[in-house]
Scaffold this motif. Structure first.
Motif, PDB file in Angstrom:
ATOM      1  N   ARG A 182       0.877  -1.105  -0.117  1.00 18.92           N
ATOM      2  CA  ARG A 182      -0.081   0.179   0.205  1.00 18.92           C
ATOM      3  C   ARG A 182       0.688   1.539  -0.124  1.00 18.92           C
ATOM      4  NH1 ARG A 182      -5.397   1.829   1.403  1.00 18.92           N
ATOM      5  NH2 ARG A 182      -6.035  -0.226   1.878  1.00 18.92           N
ATOM      6  N   ALA A 183       2.001   1.494   0.578  1.00 20.46           N
ATOM      7  CA  ALA A 183       2.502   1.942   0.822  1.00 20.46           C
ATOM      8  C   ALA A 183       3.501   2.735  -0.971  1.00 20.46           C
ATOM      9  CB  ALA A 183       3.353   2.582   1.948  1.00 20.46           C
ATOM     10  N   GLN A 184       4.205   1.253  -1.459  1.00 23.02           N
ATOM     11  CA  GLN A 184       4.933   1.476  -2.912  1.00 23.02           C
ATOM     12  C   GLN A 184       3.676   2.568  -3.229  1.00 23.02           C
ATOM     13  OE1 GLN A 184       7.229   1.189  -3.087  1.00 23.02           O
ATOM     14  NE2 GLN A 184       8.279   0.578  -1.171  1.00 23.02           N
ATOM     15  N   LEU A 185       2.187   1.889  -3.397  1.00 24.09           N
ATOM     16  CA  LEU A 185       1.402   2.202  -4.252  1.00 24.09           C
ATOM     17  C   LEU A 185       0.479   3.518  -4.356  1.00 24.09           C
ATOM     18  CD1 LEU A 185      -0.559  -0.696  -5.310  1.00 24.09           C
ATOM     19  CD2 LEU A 185       1.589   0.038  -6.396  1.00 24.09           C
ATOM     20  N   GLU A 186       0.666   3.852  -3.365  1.00 24.49           N
ATOM     21  CA  GLU A 186       0.159   5.110  -2.701  1.00 24.49           C
ATOM     22  C   GLU A 186       1.156   6.469  -2.958  1.00 24.49           C
ATOM     23  OE1 GLU A 186      -0.955   6.580   1.322  1.00 24.49           O
ATOM     24  OE2 GLU A 186      -2.587   4.383   1.363  1.00 24.49           O
ATOM     25  N   TRP A 187       2.992   6.638  -2.788  1.00 24.23           N
ATOM     26  CA  TRP A 187       3.245   6.851  -3.667  1.00 24.23           C
ATOM     27  C   TRP A 187       3.599   7.061  -5.606  1.00 24.23           C
ATOM     28  CZ3 TRP A 187       5.882  10.879  -2.231  1.00 24.23           C
ATOM     29  CH2 TRP A 187       6.837  10.949  -2.747  1.00 24.23           C
ATOM     30  N   ASP A 188       3.656   5.246  -5.896  1.00 25.43           N
ATOM     31  CA  ASP A 188       3.326   5.545  -7.697  1.00 25.43           C
ATOM     32  C   ASP A 188       2.686   4.383  -7.641  1.00 25.43           C
ATOM     33  OD1 ASP A 188       4.407   5.100 -10.403  1.00 25.43           O
ATOM     34  OD2 ASP A 188       6.096   3.857  -9.818  1.00 25.43           O
TER      35      ASP A 188
END
Length: 509
Positions: A182-188
């Protein structure tokens, strides 16, 4: 920007001038005909627009943020938001299991439709996200790889600017890998999900990465394919099947054999405790369904004991108790459930009462979309039950042939007829009827005699019990018929289960 919004809940202004603006639309969790549950988007966003315009004139660099939440998440018709208005979209009363584009989940599709429309109306849309998997939760594992993979590219394409996530630090619930993704996809939003996930599992589990990835993805697949919808753990026994638990056990056993370092063994051990906690939850659910409330108490206590062991590995996995908001649970906790089951066992085991009889799990069942049953006497003991279905009272009625391919459940009146033999030994004793769970409103007859009404309460509220003195209606030494007319409410998002428990009769001390 400055935040500007009403208090939590369903605020309303019933001033006649304000009410003239109301457009009469109903929220996802609202009920038609209930004034306090009608959308106020038109009134609220007309007002916020006026405030934003005044602020912008004097302070052109300032943005006013408000929330599209609760009874104002429906995009208003005929109102163009001020270009200095920031909208925080907060989806409630929505399934948390599925993706926005899952055509089999009408709840999540509806939320996506609203969010997409907001992005068309307003250029400054953020998602106020609930970064936990169930509102009311037993903190059992619910990874969300499939949902995240599908949702974030959609949100990016629709025009969402960013996220403000309300979360809880219970990593045993979502799984560490889900949080990381989730953290990765909220960034990219366009990041390579497979590469991210593979990198995580190889680094975190080392030699045990393959079976542990299979463990978490077996859970994810069960969640993504779930034919049931909701945001509270009362739906989860339909997802955590015996076949799934057996598959998880096999993956864990393989991982335990492959773990070759102290670090890897620790990580696998943590997940083994997460599995044991899940298994105890399912044993608790099975005990409740069987009317074995003493066993349900034991399994609740086992869950709490396992939490202590998991907490000892790392506090971020789970908290050892349920005392306080920081524990991540604040309603219908396992402690609450244990205490409720204990009160039921006390009624049956001699402490506060003695069991007379436990009703069969199966009941005769019929929907009543036109409210015919009350007037046609469907509560009469000699009623011809030809054409009635048979359902289990320990499963949601709608999952037994009364929902459609998108997950819309039947809403309206439903009837249960439960046939139960009462022993002759009960003659001369006070007899109480107890239904541990019935939602959302219920009326009860015994052998044709009206005995009780349990008023409406929303489907997520627990306990949802009905208790009545039926001494004058019971016929000891004979077969008796207990009839319940249940109103599911007219809100399909509540997903009212009807009766969700074993009915029993007892004599109080």
């Amino acid at each position: 920007s400055f935040g500007f919004a009403p208090d939590d809940g369903l605020p309303r202004d019933f001033n006649p001038e304000t009410m003239k603006r109301n457009q009469g639309f109903v929220e996802l969790g609202g009920r038609r005909g209930v004034p306090g549950e009608v959308s106020i988007s038109a009134e609220w966003f007309t007002f916020v627009n006026q405030v934003a315009g005044e602020v912008r004139r004097e302070f052109p660099h300032v943005y006013l943020a408000t929330n599209g939440y609760a009874n104002r998440d429906i995009p208003p018709q005929g109102i163009q938001p001020d270009d200095h208005l920031v909208l925080m979209f907060a989806a409630i009363w929505s399934c948390t299991l599925h993706a926005y584009d899952d055509e089999h989940c009408w709840q999540k599709v509806r939320q996506g439709q609203m969010l997409r429309r907001w992005c068309e109306l307003c250029r400054n849309v953020w998602v106020y996200g609930y970064n936990y998997n169930m509102l009311v939760s037993a903190l059992t594992p619910l990874p969300e790889f499939t949902k995240l993979r599908r949702d974030f590219p959609l949100l990016k394409r629709w025009g969402v600017l960013g996220f403000h996530d309300e979360s809880r630090n219970v990593w045993a619930e979502a799984g560490i890998a889900s949080r990381y993704l989730r953290a990765q996809l909220e960034w990219d939003a366009q990041a390579d999900v497979d590469a991210i996930v593979d990198d995580f599992f190889s680094r975190w589990y080392g030699s045990a990465s393959r079976p542990m990835k299979a463990f978490w993805f077996a859970l994810d697949e069960a969640v993504a394919r779930a034919p049931i919808h909701g945001h509270e753990d009362r739906i989860l026994p339909e997802i955590y099947t015996p076949a799934l638990l057996a598959k998880l056990r096999r993956h864990l056993a393989q991982a335990q054999q492959l773990a070759d370092t102290e670090r890897t063994r620790l990580h696998v051990r943590a997940d083994a405790l997460i599995y044991d906690h899940l298994a105890a939850y399912m044993a608790l659910s099975a005990a409740e369904a069987a009317g074995n409330f003493a066993e349900a108490v034991r399994q609740a206590e086992r869950m709490l004991e396992l939490r202590k062991q998991l907490h000892a590995i790392d506090p971020f996995f789970i908290w050892p108790d349920e005392k306080g908001y920081h524990t991540g649970v604040w309603y219908w906790t396992i402690t609450d459930r244990r205490n409720f089951y204990q009160s039921l066992d006390d009624r049956l085991s001699g402490k506060t009462g003695h069991l007379v009889t436990l009703a069969p799990e199966e009941a005769r069942f019929r929907t009543d979309p036109h409210d015919d049953g009350l007037f046609a006497g469907w509560y009469e003991p000699g009623l011809d039950e030809t054409g009635w279905s048979t359902v289990r009272t320990t499963r949601p009625f709608y999952r037994q042939g009364f929902d459609d391919w998108q997950g819309h459940p039947y809403v309206g009146y439903i009837w249960y007829r439960i046939h139960v033999d009462v022993p002759e030994a009960a003659r001369g004793k006070k007899i109480m009827l107890y239904v541990p769970v019935v939602v959302t409103e219920a009326w009860c007859w015994v052998n044709g005699k009206y005995v009780a009404h349990r008023p409406y309460q929303e489907a997520y509220v627990r306990p949802a019990n009905l208790e009545a003195d039926v001494t004058g209606a019971i016929r000891p030494g004979q077969s008796n018929v207990i009839v319940l007319r249940v109103d599911t409410s007219i809100s399909p998002a509540q997903a009212a289960e009807g009766i969700q428990s074993r009915v029993f009769l007892y004599t109080p001390k």
